[in-house]
Design a protein around this motif. Structure first.
Motif, PDB file in Angstrom:
ATOM      1  N   TYR A 304       0.817  -1.209   0.000  1.00 47.97           N
ATOM      2  CA  TYR A 304       0.000   0.000   0.000  1.00 47.97           C
ATOM      3  C   TYR A 304       0.854   1.264   0.000  1.00 47.97           C
ATOM      4  O   TYR A 304       0.489   2.273  -0.592  1.00 47.97           O
ATOM      5  CB  TYR A 304      -0.914  -0.027   1.237  1.00 47.97           C
ATOM      6  CG  TYR A 304      -1.909   1.106   1.303  1.00 47.97           C
ATOM      7  CD1 TYR A 304      -3.017   1.128   0.460  1.00 47.97           C
ATOM      8  CD2 TYR A 304      -1.748   2.145   2.220  1.00 47.97           C
ATOM      9  CE1 TYR A 304      -3.935   2.165   0.519  1.00 47.97           C
ATOM     10  CE2 TYR A 304      -2.663   3.188   2.277  1.00 47.97           C
ATOM     11  CZ  TYR A 304      -3.751   3.194   1.430  1.00 47.97           C
ATOM     12  OH  TYR A 304      -4.666   4.222   1.485  1.00 47.97           O
ATOM     13  N   ASN A 305       2.029   1.206   0.658  1.00 43.22           N
ATOM     14  CA  ASN A 305       2.891   2.390   0.745  1.00 43.22           C
ATOM     15  C   ASN A 305       3.849   2.534  -0.437  1.00 43.22           C
ATOM     16  O   ASN A 305       4.700   3.412  -0.453  1.00 43.22           O
ATOM     17  CB  ASN A 305       3.696   2.377   2.049  1.00 43.22           C
ATOM     18  CG  ASN A 305       4.614   1.162   2.159  1.00 43.22           C
ATOM     19  OD1 ASN A 305       4.755   0.378   1.217  1.00 43.22           O
ATOM     20  ND2 ASN A 305       5.227   0.987   3.325  1.00 43.22           N
ATOM     21  N   GLY A 306       3.736   1.646  -1.428  1.00 45.05           N
ATOM     22  CA  GLY A 306       4.573   1.765  -2.617  1.00 45.05           C
ATOM     23  C   GLY A 306       5.925   1.085  -2.522  1.00 45.05           C
ATOM     24  O   GLY A 306       6.750   1.226  -3.431  1.00 45.05           O
ATOM     25  N   LYS A 314       1.421   2.098  -5.527  1.00 49.42           N
ATOM     26  CA  LYS A 314       0.924   2.369  -4.166  1.00 49.42           C
ATOM     27  C   LYS A 314      -0.534   2.813  -4.221  1.00 49.42           C
ATOM     28  O   LYS A 314      -1.023   3.300  -5.243  1.00 49.42           O
ATOM     29  CB  LYS A 314       1.764   3.432  -3.474  1.00 49.42           C
ATOM     30  CG  LYS A 314       1.735   4.807  -4.129  1.00 49.42           C
ATOM     31  CD  LYS A 314       2.599   5.783  -3.337  1.00 49.42           C
ATOM     32  CE  LYS A 314       2.590   7.177  -3.970  1.00 49.42           C
ATOM     33  NZ  LYS A 314       3.412   8.125  -3.187  1.00 49.42           N
TER      34      LYS A 314
END
Length: 444
Positions: A304-306, A314
């Motif tokens: 999710y945070n890339g 992300k």
């Protein structure tokens, strides 16, 4: 063993400055192009003569070709048509100072152009179009490199594992052949999604080194989470399919890469292991109706945070199916790592996922997973309308969902066979002579 062999290099996406060839009969235009694109960090080769440009294409690799439409000796249509023959993978862009629709259509049909811009152009738009074209070129080259890497791995596995690799290649070819057949049938029937997944799941289930029950558990929870998120029925079904087939790429790999925990692999082996989603996407490519399933599987290790792989996407850039598959897959794997009572297992596994909500996993997916786990009491289901049994659990009257073959490929019973007491007894006798039980798909 794998540890004593020279492991192949891992293919990486092409990088470096974008290589551009520009053709125009106006020296002033070429100077502007070279300066503009050079300031954007690109390598630019300029030509006023179409023949010289074609010779350069034959001798060098260019990711993007830019050509003017109107030129005295060789116009843009003729040049791009010949350029397509010399360098078919290069992305072709047409520049035109005239609102000549007929010429543009001819360039599209004969020269196979990928984009066109009118003079005078905006520098920002031109640079964006070129970078987008170069990215498409590099993705194609990366896919070819991955295919070549898989081919080299297969050659190495032939040496290491003898007939095992030959069987793997045959199995992969069988899968792709069946997918093509199912894709043709899908144009007539819309329910081939389930048939495709049931068939591929049978390949997974038949592999003694892959945990088919894990796939069932993941698929079931993926469906529940997608439902909790309020997604459409179509997306729910596609997400469940991704759960069933998340491991299908492992079929083309050496079991030494997946018959033990990932943390026990060497760094090089770990890199090879994490290419299985890309291999799965290649295997599923012939089945166009499973393209969304392939995308979810391909991106299942994004975060999710890339900070994930393979693209470092992300947030909303990651397909929702991949978000769901990542959280559910890791939750189920955490369940398998503890010997605590079932209730404590669930609580511990869920806490591990919630710990990384907002960093590794989509917060809404984590919340939906928590609700699904609390509401679900089984964590598993049948594969569509099929159930997997060994011969000892067969009963007369059951209907065979997929033909049974011997280890030599001889058909023992055809699809649709209704078991009798005699055929049940015969299969049980044959199973007693095998080192592993049969895995029999039964219609329910």
């Amino acid at each position: 063993m794998m540890e004593h062999s020279q492991e192949p290099e891992i293919a990486t996406p092409p990088s470096g400055p974008v290589r551009v060839l520009c053709l125009d009969d106006e020296p002033g235009v070429l100077k502007v192009l070279r300066r503009t694109l050079g300031m954007a960090g690109m390598q630019v080769a300029i030509y006023e003569c179409g023949e010289l440009a074609l010779k350069a294409l034959d001798e060098n690799d260019f990711e993007v070709i830019i050509s003017d439409m109107r030129m005295p000796e060789m116009d843009g249509v003729e040049f791009l048509t010949k350029a397509r023959q010399v360098s078919p993978e290069s992305q072709r862009i047409l520049l035109s100072g005239y609102a000549d629709m007929d010429s543009t259509i001819a360039a599209i049909n004969e020269g196979g152009i990928h984009n066109f811009l009118q003079k005078p152009w905006q520098n920002e738009a031109l640079i964006h179009v070129i970078k987008d074209a170069a990215e498409k070129y590099r993705l194609k080259q990366y896919n070819l490199a991955l295919q070549e890497e898989v081919r080299k791995q297969n050659e190495q596995l032939k040496v290491l594992n003898g007939n095992l690799e030959e069987l793997v290649e045959k199995r992969t070819a069988q899968i792709r052949t069946v997918l093509r057949q199912l894709e043709t049938a899908n144009k007539r029937e819309q329910d081939e999604h389930k048939a495709t997944v049931e068939l591929l799941y049978n390949f997974i289930n038949a592999n003694p080194y892959i945990n088919a029950d894990l796939a069932k558990h993941i698929a079931h929870l993926c469906g529940l989470v997608a439902h909790k998120l309020g997604l459409s029925e179509k997306v729910i079904q596609l997400t469940k399919m991704a759960g069933y087939l998340a491991q299908v790429g492992l079929l083309a790999m050496d079991p030494a890469l997946y018959n033990r925990p990932v943390e026990q692999l060497s760094p090089q082996q770990r890199k090879l292991f994490f290419t299985h989603p890309a291999t799965a996407q290649l295997m599923l490519m012939p089945a166009q109706h499973l393209s969304d399933v392939g995308e979810a599987i391909y991106h299942q290790y994004e975060k999710y945070n890339g900070q994930g792989i393979p693209k470092g996407l992300k947030g909303k850039e990651i397909p929702i199916g991949a978000h769901i598959l990542a959280a559910v897959r890791d939750y189920v794997e955490h369940l398998l790592k503890t010997n605590n009572p079932e209730k404590e297992q669930r609580a511990h596994a869920l806490e591990m996922i919630k710990m990384y909500s907002g960093s590794f996993y989509h917060p809404k997916v984590v919340a939906a997973l928590e609700q699904s786990v609390q509401a679900d009491g089984t964590g598993s289901e049948q594969v569509g309308s099929m159930n997997i049994l060994d011969a000892q659990k067969l009963k007369p009257g059951m209907e065979l969902g997929l033909a049974i073959h011997s280890h030599k490929g001889i058909m023992l019973l055809p699809k649709g066979h209704v078991f009798t007491a005699a055929t049940v007894a015969k299969l049980q006798q044959l199973e007693s002579q095998k080192p592993t039980p049969f895995r029999i798909l039964i219609k329910t």
